[in-house]
Scaffold this active site. Structure first.
Site, short mmCIF file in Angstrom:
data_model
loop_
_atom_site.label_atom_id
_atom_site.label_comp_id
_atom_site.label_asym_id
_atom_site.label_seq_id
_atom_site.Cartn_x
_atom_site.Cartn_y
_atom_site.Cartn_z
N HIS A 5 46.91 -6.70 15.14
CA HIS A 5 46.56 -5.22 15.44
C HIS A 5 45.66 -4.43 14.15
O HIS A 5 46.34 -3.40 14.02
CB HIS A 5 47.47 -4.53 16.19
CG HIS A 5 46.98 -3.08 16.93
ND1 HIS A 5 47.45 -2.58 17.99
CD2 HIS A 5 45.68 -2.50 16.72
CE1 HIS A 5 46.86 -1.67 18.59
NE2 HIS A 5 45.71 -1.34 17.58
N ARG B 266 43.07 -3.26 23.69
CA ARG B 266 44.66 -3.15 23.69
C ARG B 266 45.26 -4.56 24.73
O ARG B 266 44.76 -4.98 25.64
CB ARG B 266 45.13 -1.70 24.71
CG ARG B 266 44.93 -0.65 24.11
CD ARG B 266 46.11 -0.28 23.17
NE ARG B 266 45.80 0.79 22.23
CZ ARG B 266 44.95 1.18 21.05
NH1 ARG B 266 44.51 0.26 20.47
NH2 ARG B 266 45.30 2.44 20.81
P1 NAP Z 1 35.22 5.50 23.99
O1 NAP Z 1 34.18 5.87 22.98
O2 NAP Z 1 36.12 6.31 24.50
O3 NAP Z 1 34.53 4.15 24.98
C1 NAP Z 1 35.03 3.77 26.08
C2 NAP Z 1 34.08 3.10 26.91
O4 NAP Z 1 34.86 2.33 27.76
C3 NAP Z 1 33.28 3.91 27.55
O5 NAP Z 1 32.18 3.39 27.50
C4 NAP Z 1 33.58 4.02 29.10
O6 NAP Z 1 32.52 4.37 29.80
C5 NAP Z 1 34.28 2.77 29.25
N1 NAP Z 1 35.25 2.82 30.24
C6 NAP Z 1 36.54 3.53 30.40
N2 NAP Z 1 37.16 3.58 31.41
C7 NAP Z 1 36.23 2.51 32.11
C8 NAP Z 1 36.17 2.02 33.38
N3 NAP Z 1 37.43 2.40 34.32
N4 NAP Z 1 35.17 1.22 34.00
C9 NAP Z 1 34.21 1.07 32.96
N5 NAP Z 1 34.01 1.35 32.04
C10 NAP Z 1 35.12 2.33 31.49
O7 NAP Z 1 36.41 4.63 23.18
P2 NAP Z 1 35.94 3.74 21.83
O8 NAP Z 1 36.20 4.73 20.35
O9 NAP Z 1 35.01 2.87 21.72
O10 NAP Z 1 37.35 2.71 21.56
C11 NAP Z 1 37.78 2.00 22.52
C12 NAP Z 1 39.22 1.55 22.62
O11 NAP Z 1 39.38 0.51 21.37
C13 NAP Z 1 40.17 2.47 22.11
O12 NAP Z 1 40.46 3.06 23.24
C14 NAP Z 1 41.40 1.48 21.66
O13 NAP Z 1 42.28 1.15 22.67
C15 NAP Z 1 40.61 0.20 21.18
N6 NAP Z 1 40.70 0.21 19.69
C16 NAP Z 1 41.21 -0.69 18.98
C17 NAP Z 1 41.55 -0.89 17.71
C18 NAP Z 1 42.23 -1.88 17.11
O14 NAP Z 1 42.41 -2.10 15.84
N7 NAP Z 1 42.43 -3.37 17.76
C19 NAP Z 1 40.99 0.11 16.97
C20 NAP Z 1 40.38 1.19 17.37
C21 NAP Z 1 40.35 1.21 18.75
P3 NAP Z 1 31.91 5.60 29.74
O15 NAP Z 1 30.86 5.59 28.71
O16 NAP Z 1 30.86 5.64 30.99
O17 NAP Z 1 32.51 6.92 29.79
C1 GLV Z 2 43.96 1.54 17.04
O1 GLV Z 2 44.28 0.76 17.77
C2 GLV Z 2 43.32 2.79 17.33
O2 GLV Z 2 43.38 2.97 18.47
O3 GLV Z 2 43.08 3.59 16.51
#
Ligand code: NAP
Ligand code: GLV
Length: 313
Positions: A276, A228
């Site tokens: 994005h 983000r």
């Molecule tokens: P996820 O499975 O919830 O993973 C989040 C990770 O961040 C977990 O390992 C979590 O730790 C860690 N985390 C959260 N808060 C933290 C903190 N304060 N300090 C240290 N680590 C922290 O999420 P995901 O599915 O991988 O997705 C991640 C993000 O990618 C989404 O939230 C979204 O914003 C972004 N995204 C972007 C796109 C794009 O097109 N650019 C597409 C999809 C997603 P724990 O494992 O210990 O809980």
């Molecule tokens: C895209 O940014 C998503 O969070 O799926």
């Protein structure tokens, strides 16, 4: 079973046909202002507050993306937007891991082989050999070891780079070094040559990629923001690029989207921009998950993907 749906930009037909094929018993409708008729489930992206307010009978709200910061921002401003006990689910992977891996591997290999610099040399008509990076020193650090962070870490590990991840809770996987919590953040950053961000946007993580963080990376570092725009302090990245502490950045997400005309990132020679779309929602994969999750809810079970509202992701 009644399903209400709201998305500011998706093609509604794809979702209506797809959900109907998977859940023939479902009656799905686009939510319109003033619609307070009963609903069992909601499929949403950045929903208007009134769509969900007062709906205590909902058995699930499904975010049509991986990040739920848009919904949680609204919830903070309107705490009654989700009735107590209504679970919020998000998309876990559903085809996004592979897209993130493609983006990260392409970008990291480009920096490792210095292709962006060769492109600039070609523009100047220069035949110049640049010194190769050394793979064992080209440490990739992934902020976030969740669904997408781990997928990206695994793909870069497969390319032979030293890979480390930072998360809230401790983790273990062969061939990846894990750090967790604020106490271990500095150790994670020291020697990191390529910083990849895949954290959720929360009160704790917003603004985390600032000068203090960038200055702890290996000099001449690379920064890839796939999560983000709120995570990054734009002025700090520009200052780090100016000083040479950061050599190049690739940014898919921005504090304001679309990135405003005239923003310094647009024309910076060492910043690459995409709009994005690092990992987009794939309707078929997303609907497979949602239909399965609804069936589980109907059977009284709790599907995976539930968002912890207090934690913020
Ligand atoms: P996820 O499975 O919830 O993973 C989040 C990770 O961040 C977990 O390992 C979590 O730790 C860690 N985390 C959260 N808060 C933290 C903190 N304060 N300090 C240290 N680590 C922290 O999420 P995901 O599915 O991988 O997705 C991640 C993000 O990618 C989404 O939230 C979204 O914003 C972004 N995204 C972007 C796109 C794009 O097109 N650019 C597409 C999809 C997603 P724990 O494992 O210990 O809980
Ligand atoms: C895209 O940014 C998503 O969070 O799926």
């Amino acid at each position: 079973m009644d399903i209400i749906y709201y998305h500011p930009s998706f093609k509604n037909d794809t979702w209506f046909t797809g959900i109907q094929a998977r859940l023939p018993q479902a009656r799905m409708r686009v939510w319109e202002p003033g619609d307070t008729a009963p609903a069992d489930y909601a499929l949403v992206r950045t929903p208007p507050v009134e769509m969900l307010q007062g709906r205590s009978a909902l058995k699930g709200v499904f975010a049509l993306g991986a990040g739920v910061d848009d919904i949680l921002d609204q919830l903070r401003a309107h705490p009654d937007m989700l009735a107590a006990g209504v679970p919020l689910f998000r998309l876990e992977d559903t085809g996004m891991s592979l897209q993130m891996q493609e983006y990260a591997v392409y970008t990291v290999l480009g920096w490792f082989r210095r292709f962006n610099e060769y492109q600039q040399l070609q523009a100047q008509g220069q035949w110049t050999y640049l010194k190769n990076h050394v793979r064992r020193d080209f440490t990739v650090g992934v902020l976030g070891a969740g669904v997408l962070g781990l997928a990206v870490a695994e793909s870069l590990k497969a390319w032979g780079f030293p890979v480390r991840c930072w998360s809230r809770s401790p983790k273990q996987r062969e061939g990846i070094t894990f750090y967790h919590g604020n106490d271990q953040l500095s150790d994670f950053l020291a020697d990191t040559h390529v910083l990849i961000n895949l954290l959720p946007s929360t009160a704790e993580t917003n603004g985390i990629i600032n000068l203090a963080m960038l200055n702890q990376l290996k000099p001449g570092a690379y920064v890839l923001n796939l999560a983000r725009g709120a995570h990054l302090v734009d002025a700090d990245l520009l200052a780090a690029l100016e000083s040479g502490q950061v050599k190049a950045a690739a940014l898919d997400v921005f504090a304001v989207e679309p990135l405003p005309e005239g923003h310094a990132f647009w024309r910076h020679p060492n910043v690459a921009i995409t709009p994005h779309n690092a990992a987009v929602t794939l309707p078929e994969e997303a609907m497979d998950y949602i239909a399965r999750a609804i069936m589980q809810r109907e059977a009284g079970e709790m599907p995976t993907g539930q968002v912890d509202l207090a934690r913020g992701y």
